[in-house]
Structure formats: structure tokens, C-alpha cells
Design a protein around this motif. Structure first.
Motif, PDB file in Angstrom:
ATOM      1  N   CYS A   1       0.536  -1.372  -0.255  1.00 35.49           N
ATOM      2  CA  CYS A   1       0.132  -0.299   0.096  1.00 35.49           C
ATOM      3  C   CYS A   1       1.388   1.124   0.135  1.00 35.49           C
ATOM      4  O   CYS A   1       1.578   1.351   0.637  1.00 35.49           O
ATOM      5  CB  CYS A   1      -0.770  -0.123   0.910  1.00 35.49           C
ATOM      6  N   HIS A   2       0.044   2.030  -0.518  1.00 37.90           N
ATOM      7  CA  HIS A   2       1.070   3.337  -0.473  1.00 37.90           C
ATOM      8  C   HIS A   2       0.066   4.918   0.215  1.00 37.90           C
ATOM      9  O   HIS A   2      -1.269   4.747  -1.138  1.00 37.90           O
ATOM     10  CB  HIS A   2       1.400   3.945  -2.006  1.00 37.90           C
ATOM     11  N   LEU A   3       0.052   4.734   1.449  1.00 37.22           N
ATOM     12  CA  LEU A   3      -1.313   6.177   1.655  1.00 37.22           C
ATOM     13  C   LEU A   3      -0.089   7.466   1.937  1.00 37.22           C
ATOM     14  O   LEU A   3       1.156   7.501   2.496  1.00 37.22           O
ATOM     15  CB  LEU A   3      -1.527   5.457   3.425  1.00 37.22           C
ATOM     16  N   THR A   4      -0.497   7.951   1.728  1.00 34.41           N
ATOM     17  CA  THR A   4      -0.487   9.424   1.367  1.00 34.41           C
ATOM     18  C   THR A   4      -1.333  10.400   2.608  1.00 34.41           C
ATOM     19  O   THR A   4      -2.529   9.689   3.053  1.00 34.41           O
ATOM     20  CB  THR A   4      -0.267  10.056   0.426  1.00 34.41           C
ATOM     21  N   GLY A   5      -1.287  12.112   2.854  1.00 34.51           N
ATOM     22  CA  GLY A   5      -2.037  12.487   3.099  1.00 34.51           C
ATOM     23  C   GLY A   5      -1.669  12.581   4.797  1.00 34.51           C
ATOM     24  O   GLY A   5      -2.810  12.898   5.432  1.00 34.51           O
ATOM     25  N   LEU A   6      -1.069  11.826   5.618  1.00 32.36           N
ATOM     26  CA  LEU A   6      -0.800  11.710   6.682  1.00 32.36           C
ATOM     27  C   LEU A   6      -0.115  12.129   7.708  1.00 32.36           C
ATOM     28  O   LEU A   6       1.191  12.252   8.843  1.00 32.36           O
ATOM     29  CB  LEU A   6       0.040  10.239   7.036  1.00 32.36           C
ATOM     30  N   HIS A   7       0.427  12.826   7.022  1.00 31.98           N
ATOM     31  CA  HIS A   7       1.347  15.096   7.881  1.00 31.98           C
ATOM     32  C   HIS A   7       0.888  15.039   9.347  1.00 31.98           C
ATOM     33  O   HIS A   7       1.557  14.976  10.547  1.00 31.98           O
ATOM     34  CB  HIS A   7       1.801  16.430   7.406  1.00 31.98           C
ATOM     35  N   THR A   8      -0.318  15.014   9.655  1.00 29.18           N
ATOM     36  CA  THR A   8      -1.101  14.961  10.996  1.00 29.18           C
ATOM     37  C   THR A   8      -0.698  13.786  12.474  1.00 29.18           C
ATOM     38  O   THR A   8      -0.359  13.819  13.292  1.00 29.18           O
ATOM     39  CB  THR A   8      -2.106  15.129  11.260  1.00 29.18           C
ATOM     40  N   LEU A   9       0.230  12.741  11.550  1.00 26.22           N
ATOM     41  CA  LEU A   9       0.044  11.778  12.094  1.00 26.22           C
ATOM     42  C   LEU A   9       0.955  11.909  13.570  1.00 26.22           C
ATOM     43  O   LEU A   9       1.702  11.670  14.533  1.00 26.22           O
ATOM     44  CB  LEU A   9       0.281  10.476  11.475  1.00 26.22           C
ATOM     45  N   LYS A  10       2.313  12.846  12.842  1.00 25.28           N
ATOM     46  CA  LYS A  10       3.525  12.964  13.318  1.00 25.28           C
ATOM     47  C   LYS A  10       3.213  13.832  14.476  1.00 25.28           C
ATOM     48  O   LYS A  10       3.795  13.481  15.783  1.00 25.28           O
ATOM     49  CB  LYS A  10       4.069  13.912  12.471  1.00 25.28           C
ATOM     50  N   ILE A  11       2.411  14.637  14.872  1.00 27.45           N
ATOM     51  CA  ILE A  11       2.281  14.843  15.896  1.00 27.45           C
ATOM     52  C   ILE A  11       0.942  13.975  17.214  1.00 27.45           C
ATOM     53  O   ILE A  11      -0.010  15.245  17.936  1.00 27.45           O
ATOM     54  CB  ILE A  11       1.756  16.375  16.154  1.00 27.45           C
ATOM     55  N   LYS A  12       0.505  13.542  16.795  1.00 29.34           N
ATOM     56  CA  LYS A  12      -0.414  12.846  17.432  1.00 29.34           C
ATOM     57  C   LYS A  12       0.406  11.972  18.884  1.00 29.34           C
ATOM     58  O   LYS A  12       1.179  12.479  19.287  1.00 29.34           O
ATOM     59  CB  LYS A  12      -1.128  10.569  16.903  1.00 29.34           C
ATOM     60  N   GLU A  13      -0.221  10.846  20.182  1.00 29.01           N
ATOM     61  CA  GLU A  13       0.189  10.269  20.817  1.00 29.01           C
ATOM     62  C   GLU A  13       1.302  10.235  20.475  1.00 29.01           C
ATOM     63  O   GLU A  13       1.324  10.018  22.223  1.00 29.01           O
ATOM     64  CB  GLU A  13      -0.993   9.202  20.897  1.00 29.01           C
ATOM     65  N   THR A  14       1.746   9.301  19.302  1.00 28.30           N
ATOM     66  CA  THR A  14       3.253   9.406  19.866  1.00 28.30           C
ATOM     67  C   THR A  14       3.779   9.620  17.594  1.00 28.30           C
ATOM     68  O   THR A  14       2.098  10.081  17.016  1.00 28.30           O
ATOM     69  CB  THR A  14       3.296   7.526  19.565  1.00 28.30           C
TER      70      THR A  14
END
Length: 417
Positions: free
Chosen positions: A316-329
Motif C-alpha cells: 500500500c501507499h498511503l498519503t495525506g498523513l502529516h498530522t500523524l507525526k503529532i499524535k499520541e506518538t
């Protein structure tokens, strides 16, 4: 507490009631605090929602010079941090310090603070500039126009929208740049409109008119689609004919993660809506092609999808994930580390994830969860393929306290360690 999941097989047919949406619940709890005539049903039993409810009902004392500010500790609850910052900024004659876990003190909040300051809020940083904890002196906010970058977190936008009807002159909010997680903004606006507030979204401007009171109103909260994602993963990794029925869900959902029903079609799962329930059925073998998905509008399901694809032996190639860097981890880095333990060939960037075709090669691997509920739940379905250990498994209580019991109910072999 760790959980050992011995290799299991899901029951052919199961039925689960999923707790109310955390996203809807937290929005409505704040609105209920501002407008007590709102009654709520099917609220989330998650830690995040309990923290939110506790903070909103914590006894307030009239402020005098001799009293210290109230301490509001929201632990790991990022949504609560954003929403409560806006809420307490509007509470006249109240002074609070909002703090949280060590990780929470690393999660940025400067954009929201600056937007509230544009409206006249009095907020200062207690430790590091741009990060919690915050000292907030509540006051009447009479300014009504504000702008903020919209490409960081939609929760900043929703926090402002939720207090907007109580502002003396309402709110005109201009969003700058590409807007992140639009469905969550639309959810907030739909909730406001359903409750009788006037809110519009034209081009990059959102306008909310002031409204001092509303009449008695009841809102039935839909169950959480993010929580449903783990059952989609289980069905995708199960034998053809496996069925799981989940309640309570709406076909015209406000939740962006309801896109699951479309995404998982390509992974062999058919979704049927029936009497406020969804029936997930493994209808066929999957489309063997690698999945290419832009999850900008539903980033919370990225972990589940990546693990499902790995379990199915596809890429899989998943994009649009920039907010995941500042989540719980840093969820992207956490996914990379833990999937590699199991034999995955995976790379990540600041906003994307690429999983090459690979398969489970290791057994009895312990998965670290990084204080992140979604790490624990996203990896659990791999117990259909191998024995697996989930470290610090109680972290699921953040959004889905009944998760491990529900896995037992559908046939998983769950042992506490």
C-alpha cells in the motif's frame, strides 16, 4: 498490563455494540457545557471523553486574588486539550492551568492559542513557548474575526467553531492554505446546524452567528467509525463468509472515517446498512493490487489499513498523513518500527507510508504501543495469522475500553500477562 493473543479464528457470525463516537461526544460535551438544555444519548465511554466531561464539570470557584488557578489535567487527551483551551478562554472570572502528560507537553498548540488571542483571549505558556501547559484567564471575547493556517489540525478549527455561538458577535473564521481533515470540520458544522445554530462554510470562510440560548434538544450520538475499523481489518483477514454486525451506525454518517465502507471493498469486505447497524462480510478474495490511498480526510484509519494490507500480503501507499507525526506518538515511525519486527518491508516520510509486498515471518513478537490506543488495536487483528503480544494493552481505554472483551466475544484467544 500486556495481552497475549494466541493465533485465533474469528467466529463465523458475531455481533458487537460499539461505544459512541469520541469525536461527536467531545464536541457535544463542550456544547452541553455552554448550553445545558442539550441532552445526550450513547456518549462515548472512552478515557478521552471521561476526561473531557470531568474537566467541564469540575467545580469552579469565584476568582479572588488569593486563590490559585484551577489545575485541569487532561493526561493524553489531545482533543480535550484543544477544545478546553477554547472553552476556558471564554469563561469569565475563571483562571485555569491546563496541563497533561509528558507527551502532551510536546504537542504543539501555538496556532490555536494565537487564534484565540486574536479574539482577545488571555493565554500564556507555563513552560515552553507554543506548547502546554497553558494558563488561561477566562474573559468575555467580543472580537469576531480570526484567521489561522488550516493545514495542521482540524481540531484547532473545531475548537473555535464550538465556542463561536457563545461569542458576543459570533465568529468569522478564515482558513489559510490547504484544509486538513475537512470531514471533521463538516462534522462540527453539522452538529451546530442540527442543534439550531446558524453556521455556513463558503470557500475558505466559516461564519457562525451568535445565539445566547437554545431550547431543549436531544442528540443521539453515532457509534465510533474509527473503532469499527479494527473489525473491518478482522473481517478482511478472515475466511470468506465471516460476518460481524456492529451498532449503532448511520449510512449518512458525519464521521470522515465512514469512508471505511468504500476502502475495504477492495480488501474483500462488503458493508450492508440495516436498522442502525452495519454488517461486515468477507465476500470475496481481495483485489491483489497494492492499495494507493489519500487519507488526508481520514488519517486515523491509516494504521489499521497498513496492518490489514500487511496481513493480506499486499502493498500500500498511503498519503495525506502529516498530522500523524503529532499524535499520541509519531504514528508513522511507530508503524515502521513495529511492522518491521514482523517482517514487513516499509518506509515512511513526513506525510506518507509505503508498504511493499511482504508477509508475517515472525511469531510471538511483542508490539510496543507508545501510549497510543490505535497502535494496540490496529495490530491485534494479526492474531488471525500468528501469536502476538501487545504491550501496555490497557492503552485502548483512551477510545475503546471494551476492546479486548469484544475480541474475546468474536472468538479471539486473549490472555492477560
Amino acid at each position: 498490563m500486556n495481552i497475549k493473543l494466541n493465533q485465533s479464528q474469528a467466529n463465523q457470525k458475531s455481533e458487537i455494540k460499539v461505544t459512541g463516537s469520541k469525536s461527536e461526544t467531545n464536541r457535544l460535551l463542550l456544547l452541553q457545557a455552554l448550553y445545558p438544555n442539550i441532552a445526550l444519548e450513547n456518549t462515548s465511554n472512552s478515557d478521552d471523553s471521561e476526561v473531557m466531561a470531568k474537566a467541564l464539570t469540575q467545580n469552579s470557584k469565584p476568582k479572588t486574588q488569593n486563590l490559585q488557578p484551577e489545575i485541569i489535567d487532561i493526561h493524553h487527551a489531545g482533543t480535550a486539550m484543544r477544545f478546553l483551551t477554547a472553552y476556558f478562554a471564554t469563561q469569565e472570572n475563571r483562571e485555569v492551568i491546563i496541563t497533561g502528560s509528558p507527551r502532551m507537553k510536546e504537542r504543539p498548540i501555538k496556532i490555536l492559542v494565537e487564534a484565540l488571542q486574536q479574539l482577545g483571549a488571555e493565554i500564556t505558556y507555563e513552560e515552553n513557548q507554543g506548547f502546554p501547559p497553558l494558563k488561561i484567564k477566562g474573559k468575555k471575547l467580543s472580537k469576531s474575526k480570526v484567521s489561522l493556517p488550516a493545514d495542521i489540525s482540524s481540531q484547532y478549527v473545531s475548537a473555535l467553531l464550538l465556542i463561536a455561538p457563545k461569542l458576543e458577535n459570533g465568529l468569522e473564521l478564515t482558513l489559510e492554505g490547504k484544509i486538513t481533515s475537512i470531514p471533521y470540520i463538516k462534522m462540527t458544522l453539522a452538529i451546530l446546524n442540527d442543534l439550531g445554530f446558524e453556521a455556513s462554510f463558503v470557500d475558505n470562510t466559516i461564519a457562525v452567528k451568535p445565539k445566547l440560548i437554545i431550547h431543549n434538544s436531544k442528540f443521539i450520538i453515532e457509534s465510533d467509525w474509527s473503532s469499527a475499523s479494527y473489525f473491518y481489518s478482522i473481517v478482511a483477514l478472515s475466511d470468506i463468509g465471516t460476518e460481524i454486525k456492529l451498532s449503532s451506525y448511520k449510512e449518512n454518517s458525519l464521521q470522515g472515517d465512514s469512508v471505511l465502507s468504500e476502502i475495504y471493498k477492495n480488501l474483500g469486505v462488503e458493508t450492508t446498512f440495516e436498522n442502525h447497524q452495519i454488517i461486515l462480510k468477507k465476500a470475496s478474495d481481495l483485489n491483489q493490487q497494492s492499495q494507493i490511498l489519500d487519507l488526508n480526510e481520514a488519517p486515523d484509519i491509516a494504521q489499521t489499513i497498513a496492518v490489514t494490507c500487511f496481513g493480506l500480503g499486499i502493498g500500500c501507499h498511503l498519503t495525506g498523513l502529516h498530522t500523524l507525526k503529532i499524535k499520541e506518538t509519531d504514528r508513522l515511525e511507530a508503524l515502521r518500527i513495529e511492522l518491521q519486527k514482523l517482517g514487513a518491508n516499509i518506509t515512511v516520510t513526513d506525510d506518507s507510508l509505503t508498504l511493499e509486498v511482504s508477509s508475517v515471518t515472525e511469531r510471538n513478537i511483542a508490539i510496543d504501543t507508545y501510549n497510543d490506543h490505535r497502535m494496540a488495536m490496529a495490530f491485534a487483528p494479526l492474531a488471525l495469522l500468528t501469536d502476538i503480544i501487545i504491550n501496555d494493552a490497557e492503552v485502548v481505554s483512551k477510545s475503546f475500553p471494551d476492546f479486548w472483551n469484544d475480541l474475546k466475544a468474536i472468538g479471539f484467544k486473549v490472555e492477560k500477562q
